[in-house]
Design a protein around this motif. Sequence first.
Motif, PDB file in Angstrom:
ATOM      1  N   PHE A 260       0.842  -1.195   0.000  1.00 49.94           N
ATOM      2  CA  PHE A 260       0.000   0.000   0.000  1.00 49.94           C
ATOM      3  C   PHE A 260       0.877   1.244   0.000  1.00 49.94           C
ATOM      4  CE2 PHE A 260      -2.610  -3.397   1.329  1.00 49.94           C
ATOM      5  CZ  PHE A 260      -3.885  -3.085   0.887  1.00 49.94           C
ATOM      6  N   PRO A 261       0.369   2.355  -0.537  1.00 48.48           N
ATOM      7  CA  PRO A 261       1.174   3.573  -0.626  1.00 48.48           C
ATOM      8  C   PRO A 261       1.388   4.228   0.734  1.00 48.48           C
ATOM      9  CG  PRO A 261      -1.066   4.027  -1.310  1.00 48.48           C
ATOM     10  CD  PRO A 261      -0.976   2.541  -1.082  1.00 48.48           C
ATOM     11  N   LEU A 262       2.322   5.159   0.755  1.00 46.65           N
ATOM     12  CA  LEU A 262       2.604   5.967   1.936  1.00 46.65           C
ATOM     13  C   LEU A 262       1.311   6.620   2.410  1.00 46.65           C
ATOM     14  CD1 LEU A 262       5.161   6.835   3.506  1.00 46.65           C
ATOM     15  CD2 LEU A 262       5.240   8.826   2.040  1.00 46.65           C
ATOM     16  N   THR A 263       0.974   6.416   3.695  1.00 44.70           N
ATOM     17  CA  THR A 263      -0.286   6.900   4.248  1.00 44.70           C
ATOM     18  C   THR A 263      -0.017   7.576   5.587  1.00 44.70           C
ATOM     19  OG1 THR A 263      -1.428   5.041   3.200  1.00 44.70           O
ATOM     20  CG2 THR A 263      -2.619   6.205   4.929  1.00 44.70           C
ATOM     21  N   ALA A 264      -0.622   8.724   5.807  1.00 42.12           N
ATOM     22  CA  ALA A 264      -0.449   9.451   7.075  1.00 42.12           C
ATOM     23  C   ALA A 264      -1.117   8.694   8.213  1.00 42.12           C
ATOM     24  CB  ALA A 264      -1.036  10.851   6.964  1.00 42.12           C
ATOM     25  N   ALA A 265      -0.500   8.732   9.408  1.00 42.38           N
ATOM     26  CA  ALA A 265      -1.104   8.127  10.593  1.00 42.38           C
ATOM     27  C   ALA A 265      -2.468   8.758  10.834  1.00 42.38           C
ATOM     28  CB  ALA A 265      -0.202   8.324  11.794  1.00 42.38           C
ATOM     29  N   GLY A 266      -3.461   7.935  11.067  1.00 44.39           N
ATOM     30  CA  GLY A 266      -4.826   8.415  11.263  1.00 44.39           C
ATOM     31  C   GLY A 266      -5.605   8.528   9.963  1.00 44.39           C
ATOM     32  N   GLY A 267      -4.939   8.359   8.834  1.00 40.43           N
ATOM     33  CA  GLY A 267      -5.595   8.419   7.531  1.00 40.43           C
ATOM     34  C   GLY A 267      -5.889   7.026   7.003  1.00 40.43           C
TER      35      GLY A 267
ATOM     36  N   ASP B 215     -11.976  -5.502  -1.289  1.00 37.29           N
ATOM     37  CA  ASP B 215     -11.237  -4.243  -1.321  1.00 37.29           C
ATOM     38  C   ASP B 215     -10.641  -4.012   0.062  1.00 37.29           C
ATOM     39  OD1 ASP B 215     -12.022  -3.888  -3.928  1.00 37.29           O
ATOM     40  OD2 ASP B 215     -13.646  -2.507  -3.450  1.00 37.29           O
ATOM     41  N   ILE B 216      -9.317  -3.840   0.100  1.00 36.43           N
ATOM     42  CA  ILE B 216      -8.584  -3.658   1.349  1.00 36.43           C
ATOM     43  C   ILE B 216      -7.934  -2.285   1.346  1.00 36.43           C
ATOM     44  CG2 ILE B 216      -6.698  -4.561   2.793  1.00 36.43           C
ATOM     45  CD1 ILE B 216      -8.982  -6.513   2.496  1.00 36.43           C
ATOM     46  N   ALA B 217      -7.940  -1.613   2.505  1.00 32.01           N
ATOM     47  CA  ALA B 217      -7.270  -0.317   2.652  1.00 32.01           C
ATOM     48  C   ALA B 217      -6.329  -0.384   3.852  1.00 32.01           C
ATOM     49  CB  ALA B 217      -8.293   0.799   2.845  1.00 32.01           C
ATOM     50  N   PHE B 218      -5.311   0.456   3.819  1.00 29.91           N
ATOM     51  CA  PHE B 218      -4.338   0.578   4.903  1.00 29.91           C
ATOM     52  C   PHE B 218      -4.765   1.744   5.779  1.00 29.91           C
ATOM     53  CE2 PHE B 218       0.136   2.239   5.939  1.00 29.91           C
ATOM     54  CZ  PHE B 218       0.259   1.444   7.061  1.00 29.91           C
ATOM     55  N   ARG B 219      -4.897   1.504   7.088  1.00 25.68           N
ATOM     56  CA  ARG B 219      -5.328   2.541   8.025  1.00 25.68           C
ATOM     57  C   ARG B 219      -4.405   2.557   9.248  1.00 25.68           C
ATOM     58  NH1 ARG B 219     -11.405   2.267   9.590  1.00 25.68           N
ATOM     59  NH2 ARG B 219     -11.636   3.027   7.473  1.00 25.68           N
ATOM     60  N   PRO B 220      -3.222   3.196   9.121  1.00 23.86           N
ATOM     61  CA  PRO B 220      -2.304   3.231  10.270  1.00 23.86           C
ATOM     62  C   PRO B 220      -2.855   4.133  11.364  1.00 23.86           C
ATOM     63  CG  PRO B 220      -1.450   4.573   8.475  1.00 23.86           C
ATOM     64  CD  PRO B 220      -2.683   3.891   7.956  1.00 23.86           C
ATOM     65  N   THR B 221      -2.767   3.664  12.597  1.00 22.44           N
ATOM     66  CA  THR B 221      -3.364   4.403  13.703  1.00 22.44           C
ATOM     67  C   THR B 221      -2.453   5.478  14.276  1.00 22.44           C
ATOM     68  OG1 THR B 221      -2.652   2.670  15.207  1.00 22.44           O
ATOM     69  CG2 THR B 221      -4.893   2.521  14.353  1.00 22.44           C
ATOM     70  N   ALA B 222      -1.169   5.192  14.425  1.00 23.68           N
ATOM     71  CA  ALA B 222      -0.250   6.172  15.013  1.00 23.68           C
ATOM     72  C   ALA B 222       1.174   5.767  14.703  1.00 23.68           C
ATOM     73  CB  ALA B 222      -0.450   6.252  16.524  1.00 23.68           C
ATOM     74  N   LEU B 223       2.072   6.704  14.874  1.00 16.25           N
ATOM     75  CA  LEU B 223       3.488   6.406  14.712  1.00 16.25           C
ATOM     76  C   LEU B 223       3.999   5.682  15.948  1.00 16.25           C
ATOM     77  CD1 LEU B 223       4.834   9.701  13.155  1.00 16.25           C
ATOM     78  CD2 LEU B 223       4.496   7.521  12.028  1.00 16.25           C
ATOM     79  N   ASN B 224       4.800   4.667  15.749  1.00 17.62           N
ATOM     80  CA  ASN B 224       5.430   3.943  16.855  1.00 17.62           C
ATOM     81  C   ASN B 224       6.931   4.145  16.741  1.00 17.62           C
ATOM     82  OD1 ASN B 224       2.959   2.947  17.657  1.00 17.62           O
ATOM     83  ND2 ASN B 224       3.143   1.090  16.451  1.00 17.62           N
ATOM     84  N   GLY B 225       7.429   5.257  17.236  1.00 18.94           N
ATOM     85  CA  GLY B 225       8.848   5.552  17.117  1.00 18.94           C
ATOM     86  C   GLY B 225       9.232   5.720  15.656  1.00 18.94           C
ATOM     87  N   SER B 226      10.218   4.959  15.223  1.00 17.46           N
ATOM     88  CA  SER B 226      10.649   5.074  13.836  1.00 17.46           C
ATOM     89  C   SER B 226      10.098   3.940  12.975  1.00 17.46           C
ATOM     90  CB  SER B 226      12.183   5.088  13.777  1.00 17.46           C
ATOM     91  OG  SER B 226      12.672   3.864  14.296  1.00 17.46           O
ATOM     92  N   ASP B 227       9.165   3.162  13.506  1.00 18.05           N
ATOM     93  CA  ASP B 227       8.588   2.032  12.780  1.00 18.05           C
ATOM     94  C   ASP B 227       7.588   2.541  11.745  1.00 18.05           C
ATOM     95  OD1 ASP B 227       7.729  -0.455  11.958  1.00 18.05           O
ATOM     96  OD2 ASP B 227       6.467  -0.786  13.708  1.00 18.05           O
ATOM     97  N   VAL B 228       8.059   2.725  10.524  1.00 18.74           N
ATOM     98  CA  VAL B 228       7.183   3.275   9.497  1.00 18.74           C
ATOM     99  C   VAL B 228       6.593   2.205   8.596  1.00 18.74           C
ATOM    100  CG1 VAL B 228       8.291   5.527   9.474  1.00 18.74           C
ATOM    101  CG2 VAL B 228       9.107   3.753   7.935  1.00 18.74           C
ATOM    102  N   VAL B 229       7.149   0.991   8.614  1.00 19.94           N
ATOM    103  CA  VAL B 229       6.606  -0.097   7.804  1.00 19.94           C
ATOM    104  C   VAL B 229       5.708  -0.953   8.684  1.00 19.94           C
ATOM    105  CG1 VAL B 229       7.160  -2.153   6.454  1.00 19.94           C
ATOM    106  CG2 VAL B 229       8.608  -0.124   6.286  1.00 19.94           C
ATOM    107  N   ARG B 230       4.484  -1.152   8.238  1.00 16.66           N
ATOM    108  CA  ARG B 230       3.523  -1.969   8.981  1.00 16.66           C
ATOM    109  C   ARG B 230       3.158  -3.181   8.136  1.00 16.66           C
ATOM    110  NH1 ARG B 230       1.490   1.914  12.648  1.00 16.66           N
ATOM    111  NH2 ARG B 230       3.335   3.133  13.092  1.00 16.66           N
TER     112      ARG B 230
END
Length: 139
Positions: free
Chosen positions: A10-17, A65-80
């Motif tokens: 999935f593409p780069l997505t803002a936390a909370g988006g 249809d699946i979407a990526f929904r990151p909840t928050a940043l966890n330090g420097s962990d940017v790959v989920r």
Amino acid sequence: MESAPSSQSFPLTAAGGTSAAQRIMVSSSTKADLTGLSITVEGEFVIAANECAALLPRLSGCAIDIAFRPTALNGSDVVRTGALVLRHDGTPTPVRLPLRGQVQLRPPAVANLSPLALDFGNAHVGLPGAHRHVRLTNG
């Protein structure tokens, strides 16, 4: 049962988006119907739409249809990572499709300009005009 591709990014997505949804096709084999089909996701991913019923007749397919929904940043962990999990009565172990998304480290800049229009009135050619102030902010 077959699913393609073997993983989904999935593409780069803002936390909370939420990213744009990506369609994943599921198809049954030529041998038998799939009964007791259930579909879930693991990790920070959501099912945006599910066209698959509990019974998928042989030689047919359906879409999820699946979407990526990151909840928050966890330090420097940017790959989920996560997985789309497909279970049915024809196999003792679920079929797992690995999912991968990247969290944007900081939200994108949002430029705000105030006021949106300026009126300088009548001006004489060659002479300095009136001064106006504009504020540019990053929301």
